[in-house]
Design a protein around this motif. Structure first.
Motif, PDB file in Angstrom:
ATOM      1  N   ARG A 227       0.856  -1.177   0.000  1.00 36.67           N
ATOM      2  CA  ARG A 227       0.000   0.000   0.000  1.00 36.67           C
ATOM      3  C   ARG A 227       0.894   1.229   0.000  1.00 36.67           C
ATOM      4  N   GLY A 228       0.440   2.256  -0.662  1.00 37.07           N
ATOM      5  CA  GLY A 228       1.213   3.484  -0.696  1.00 37.07           C
ATOM      6  C   GLY A 228       0.359   4.699  -0.412  1.00 37.07           C
ATOM      7  N   THR A 229       1.007   5.734   0.103  1.00 35.86           N
ATOM      8  CA  THR A 229       0.332   6.998   0.352  1.00 35.86           C
ATOM      9  C   THR A 229       1.178   8.136  -0.201  1.00 35.86           C
ATOM     10  N   ILE A 230       0.510   9.164  -0.650  1.00 35.28           N
ATOM     11  CA  ILE A 230       1.159  10.396  -1.078  1.00 35.28           C
ATOM     12  C   ILE A 230       0.520  11.519  -0.271  1.00 35.28           C
ATOM     13  N   ASN A 231       1.337  12.221   0.484  1.00 32.02           N
ATOM     14  CA  ASN A 231       0.851  13.292   1.376  1.00 32.02           C
ATOM     15  C   ASN A 231      -0.296  12.808   2.255  1.00 32.02           C
ATOM     16  N   GLY A 232      -0.165  11.574   2.760  1.00 33.89           N
ATOM     17  CA  GLY A 232      -1.152  11.025   3.679  1.00 33.89           C
ATOM     18  C   GLY A 232      -2.380  10.416   3.038  1.00 33.89           C
ATOM     19  N   GLN A 233      -2.535  10.513   1.733  1.00 28.22           N
ATOM     20  CA  GLN A 233      -3.690   9.963   1.024  1.00 28.22           C
ATOM     21  C   GLN A 233      -3.316   8.625   0.384  1.00 28.22           C
ATOM     22  N   ILE A 234      -4.104   7.592   0.655  1.00 27.36           N
ATOM     23  CA  ILE A 234      -3.838   6.277   0.070  1.00 27.36           C
ATOM     24  C   ILE A 234      -4.004   6.362  -1.445  1.00 27.36           C
ATOM     25  N   PHE A 235      -3.024   5.849  -2.177  1.00 22.32           N
ATOM     26  CA  PHE A 235      -3.130   5.865  -3.636  1.00 22.32           C
ATOM     27  C   PHE A 235      -3.373   4.494  -4.222  1.00 22.32           C
ATOM     28  N   GLY A 236      -3.183   3.447  -3.461  1.00 16.04           N
ATOM     29  CA  GLY A 236      -3.460   2.126  -3.984  1.00 16.04           C
ATOM     30  C   GLY A 236      -2.459   1.097  -3.514  1.00 16.04           C
ATOM     31  N   LEU A 237      -2.526  -0.070  -4.137  1.00 14.78           N
ATOM     32  CA  LEU A 237      -1.655  -1.189  -3.824  1.00 14.78           C
ATOM     33  C   LEU A 237      -0.737  -1.416  -5.015  1.00 14.78           C
ATOM     34  N   ALA A 238       0.535  -1.168  -4.818  1.00 11.99           N
ATOM     35  CA  ALA A 238       1.518  -1.345  -5.896  1.00 11.99           C
ATOM     36  C   ALA A 238       2.056  -2.773  -5.850  1.00 11.99           C
ATOM     37  N   HIS A 239       2.157  -3.386  -7.028  1.00 11.43           N
ATOM     38  CA  HIS A 239       2.708  -4.735  -7.139  1.00 11.43           C
ATOM     39  C   HIS A 239       4.094  -4.736  -7.757  1.00 11.43           C
ATOM     40  N   ASP A 240       4.535  -3.574  -8.213  1.00  8.33           N
ATOM     41  CA  ASP A 240       5.888  -3.421  -8.744  1.00  8.33           C
ATOM     42  C   ASP A 240       6.191  -1.930  -8.876  1.00  8.33           C
ATOM     43  N   ASP A 241       7.425  -1.609  -9.257  1.00 13.05           N
ATOM     44  CA  ASP A 241       7.811  -0.202  -9.388  1.00 13.05           C
ATOM     45  C   ASP A 241       6.996   0.526 -10.455  1.00 13.05           C
ATOM     46  N   ARG A 242       6.589  -0.172 -11.499  1.00 15.30           N
ATOM     47  CA  ARG A 242       5.769   0.470 -12.542  1.00 15.30           C
ATOM     48  C   ARG A 242       4.460   0.984 -11.958  1.00 15.30           C
ATOM     49  N   ASP A 243       3.825   0.170 -11.093  1.00 13.03           N
ATOM     50  CA  ASP A 243       2.593   0.619 -10.433  1.00 13.03           C
ATOM     51  C   ASP A 243       2.864   1.859  -9.599  1.00 13.03           C
ATOM     52  N   LEU A 244       3.928   1.833  -8.827  1.00 10.74           N
ATOM     53  CA  LEU A 244       4.269   2.970  -7.973  1.00 10.74           C
ATOM     54  C   LEU A 244       4.481   4.230  -8.800  1.00 10.74           C
ATOM     55  N   VAL A 245       5.224   4.116  -9.888  1.00  9.34           N
ATOM     56  CA  VAL A 245       5.477   5.263 -10.763  1.00  9.34           C
ATOM     57  C   VAL A 245       4.169   5.785 -11.354  1.00  9.34           C
ATOM     58  N   GLU A 246       3.279   4.890 -11.749  1.00 12.07           N
ATOM     59  CA  GLU A 246       1.991   5.313 -12.318  1.00 12.07           C
ATOM     60  C   GLU A 246       1.144   6.038 -11.275  1.00 12.07           C
ATOM     61  N   PHE A 247       1.100   5.528 -10.062  1.00 10.48           N
ATOM     62  CA  PHE A 247       0.345   6.209  -9.001  1.00 10.48           C
ATOM     63  C   PHE A 247       0.907   7.611  -8.761  1.00 10.48           C
ATOM     64  N   MET A 248       2.223   7.735  -8.746  1.00  8.85           N
ATOM     65  CA  MET A 248       2.855   9.035  -8.529  1.00  8.85           C
ATOM     66  C   MET A 248       2.576   9.978  -9.700  1.00  8.85           C
ATOM     67  N   ARG A 249       2.567   9.426 -10.917  1.00 10.12           N
ATOM     68  CA  ARG A 249       2.253  10.239 -12.096  1.00 10.12           C
ATOM     69  C   ARG A 249       0.833  10.785 -12.002  1.00 10.12           C
ATOM     70  N   ARG A 250      -0.102   9.929 -11.598  1.00  9.25           N
ATOM     71  CA  ARG A 250      -1.501  10.347 -11.453  1.00  9.25           C
ATOM     72  C   ARG A 250      -1.665  11.419 -10.377  1.00  9.25           C
ATOM     73  N   ALA A 251      -0.747  11.436  -9.414  1.00 10.81           N
ATOM     74  CA  ALA A 251      -0.782  12.449  -8.356  1.00 10.81           C
ATOM     75  C   ALA A 251      -0.136  13.759  -8.802  1.00 10.81           C
ATOM     76  N   GLY A 252       0.362  13.776 -10.047  1.00  7.63           N
ATOM     77  CA  GLY A 252       0.917  15.016 -10.581  1.00  7.63           C
ATOM     78  C   GLY A 252       2.431  15.095 -10.590  1.00  7.63           C
TER      79      GLY A 252
END
Length: 69
Positions: A17-42
């Motif tokens: 599970r990951g959070t950006i500025n305290g907001q849950i962004f989802g469940l990452a299964h690899d670095d690509r997921d993490l990068v995509e979540f961060m991209r969606r956060a701007g």
């Protein structure tokens, strides 16, 4: 100051599970997921930030590990 992105400990079934500025962004299964979540956060061009402790705090198991124990 803590990092704006936190990648939490492994879930029992795998993924982290990951959070950006305290907001849950989802469940990452690899670095690509993490990068995509961060991209969606701007955030752009975040591949270089994955190992920067000012941007990402990895909790629990080693960084870049997503598989269940």
């Amino acid at each position: 100051m803590s990092a704006p992105t936190v990648v939490h400990s492994l879930s029992p079934t795998g993924g982290r599970r990951g959070t950006i500025n305290g907001q849950i962004f989802g469940l990452a299964h690899d670095d690509r997921d993490l990068v995509e979540f961060m991209r969606r956060a701007g955030l752009d061009d975040v591949w270089d930030l994955l190992d920067d402790p000012h941007w990402i705090e990895w909790c629990g198991r080693r960084a870049h590990r997503y598989e269940a124990p």
